[in-house]
Motif scaffolding. Structure first.
Motif, PDB file in Angstrom:
ATOM      1  N   GLN A  45       0.843  -1.194   0.000  1.00 31.77           N
ATOM      2  CA  GLN A  45       0.000   0.000   0.000  1.00 31.77           C
ATOM      3  C   GLN A  45       0.880   1.247   0.000  1.00 31.77           C
ATOM      4  OE1 GLN A  45      -2.386  -0.623   3.538  1.00 31.77           O
ATOM      5  NE2 GLN A  45      -3.993  -1.652   2.380  1.00 31.77           N
ATOM      6  N   LEU A  46       1.433   1.567  -1.146  1.00 29.37           N
ATOM      7  CA  LEU A  46       2.279   2.745  -1.255  1.00 29.37           C
ATOM      8  C   LEU A  46       1.423   3.980  -1.517  1.00 29.37           C
ATOM      9  CD1 LEU A  46       5.164   1.152  -3.295  1.00 29.37           C
ATOM     10  CD2 LEU A  46       5.504   2.440  -1.186  1.00 29.37           C
ATOM     11  N   SER A  47       1.589   4.980  -0.681  1.00 27.41           N
ATOM     12  CA  SER A  47       0.800   6.203  -0.804  1.00 27.41           C
ATOM     13  C   SER A  47       1.227   6.999  -2.039  1.00 27.41           C
ATOM     14  CB  SER A  47       0.993   7.069   0.448  1.00 27.41           C
ATOM     15  OG  SER A  47       0.470   8.363   0.231  1.00 27.41           O
ATOM     16  N   PRO A  48       0.256   7.550  -2.786  1.00 28.45           N
ATOM     17  CA  PRO A  48       0.613   8.416  -3.923  1.00 28.45           C
ATOM     18  C   PRO A  48       1.329   9.687  -3.495  1.00 28.45           C
ATOM     19  CG  PRO A  48      -1.756   8.462  -3.503  1.00 28.45           C
ATOM     20  CD  PRO A  48      -1.193   7.358  -2.661  1.00 28.45           C
ATOM     21  N   GLU A  49       1.275  10.009  -2.193  1.00 32.60           N
ATOM     22  CA  GLU A  49       1.964  11.196  -1.675  1.00 32.60           C
ATOM     23  C   GLU A  49       3.473  11.100  -1.868  1.00 32.60           C
ATOM     24  OE1 GLU A  49       2.714  14.849   0.102  1.00 32.60           O
ATOM     25  OE2 GLU A  49       0.841  14.003  -0.664  1.00 32.60           O
TER      26      GLU A  49
END
Length: 353
Positions: free
Chosen positions: A264-268
């Motif tokens: 779950q890599l954040s787009p941030e």
């Protein structure tokens, strides 16, 4: 085999786990002489920042340390190794000591032997001095050095002396038994992909990929690279940029690793990548083709008190016009990147004997 304080498989396991590894700058005083006090403080700063290793005698340390008029290469390698050993002796955490190796084969082999004798676990092998060698000659050179110490391949950007190295070279390089990792620092996406694809298609799963692309650190670390039916991540960073604001860099890497593990890599992260690249442009002096890169690193550390000066051995190496103002700008724009409070809290201890 090289005299190493960490067995080969432990080196591989440590690198595969993913580490933040700064490149060690050279500490000089106001007389442009080597300052052991501030060198020791800088090493302690890296150790307490949670890094998994240090690279010594590399570009950030200044290649001129090898020149007879300075005579600093062996003293600095031994000093850094002893300081690291003294600090990590009672620690259960792994830590890798990496020595920069360069020159033609005779010089590189000699440096590898010295590094092994000083207790280094691996050598970061620059091929900048072999620009005009054939692919076969380059590989023979790498094989010769690898007989004396585990080696980390190094794809260096052309702006600071590197040469293009094709996919075919990296595929064959990956077959050298004593290769443990490759640092990719061409500052070029096509060339970075050449290395990753070559390692994947070599069938070697025990070679760690590390980013040295200071202009694209986070993008390198969050990208799932997919070649030859394998989805791989770049394990960590071996970087000049990690030589500043190091505690924040190690925390960032650990956060990315946790998100990668959860899938779950954040787009941030892409916004943060742009910010870190902007900050790196100021530090590395990208606007002036990296002329002020070393002084830029030194200036950040000088402002924090970790170095006495921003001097290089060559008096002609200075901050470029406007570079100091650019450093002011990125520090104001991205305070979350800096670790001034951490340094201020601990600097008195690091500077003590």
């Amino acid at each position: 085999m090289a005299n190493s304080k960490r067995p080969l498989m432990d080196i591989r396991r440590h690198l595969l786990a993913g580490q933040a590894i700064p490149a060690l700058p050279l500490a000089l005083n106001t007389e442009r002489k080597w300052c052991r006090k501030h060198q020791r403080a800088l090493i302690r700063y890296y150790l307490e920042s949670g890094t998994g290793g240090i690279a010594v005698g590399v570009h950030s340390t200044q290649f001129e340390i090898r020149e007879p008029r300075y005579g600093l290469f062996e003293p600095l390698l031994r000093f850094a190794s002893e300081q690291i050993d003294a600090y990590t002796r009672d620690s259960s955490n792994g830590f890798i000591k990496i020595a920069g190796l360069c020159g033609q084969t005779e010089q590189a082999v000699s440096e590898a032997k010295l590094a092994a004798d000083c207790g280094y676990h691996a050598g970061l092998l620059s091929l900048a001095a072999m620009k005009h060698a054939s692919e076969d000659e380059l590989l023979a050179h790498c094989e010769a050095v690898s007989k004396h110490i585990s080696i980390i391949g190094f794809y260096l950007q052309s702006a600071v002396g590197g040469a293009p190295l094709p996919y075919s070279f990296w595929k064959r390089f990956a077959m050298i038994e004593n290769v443990v990792a490759i640092k990719m620092a061409p500052f070029n996406r096509y060339q970075t992909i050449d290395v990753i694809r070559a390692v994947c298609e070599s069938g070697r799963s025990d070679i760690s990929l590390y980013t040295g692309n200071d202009d694209n650190i986070i993008a390198d670390l969050v990208t799932p690279w997919d070649f030859a039916g394998q989805k791989v991540f770049i394990r960590g960073g071996l970087l000049g940029q990690f030589g500043v604001w190091t505690s924040k860099a190690t925390a960032m890497l650990r956060e990315i690793q946790r998100e990668r593990a959860r899938g779950q890599l954040s787009p941030e992260w892409m916004s943060r990548n742009a910010a870190l690249t902007d900050a790196n442009a100021a530090i590395f002096d990208a606007a002036n083709n990296f002329r002020g890169v070393l002084c830029g690193i030194h200036e950040v550390l000088r402002r924090q008190g970790l170095l006495e000066t921003n001097y290089c051995l060559d008096p002609n190496e200075q901050l470029s016009p406007g570079q100091a103002e650019e450093l002011d700008r990125v520090c104001r724009a991205y305070p979350w990147l800096t670790d001034d409070a951490f340094v201020k809290e601990n600097l008195h201890r690091w500077l003590s004997d």
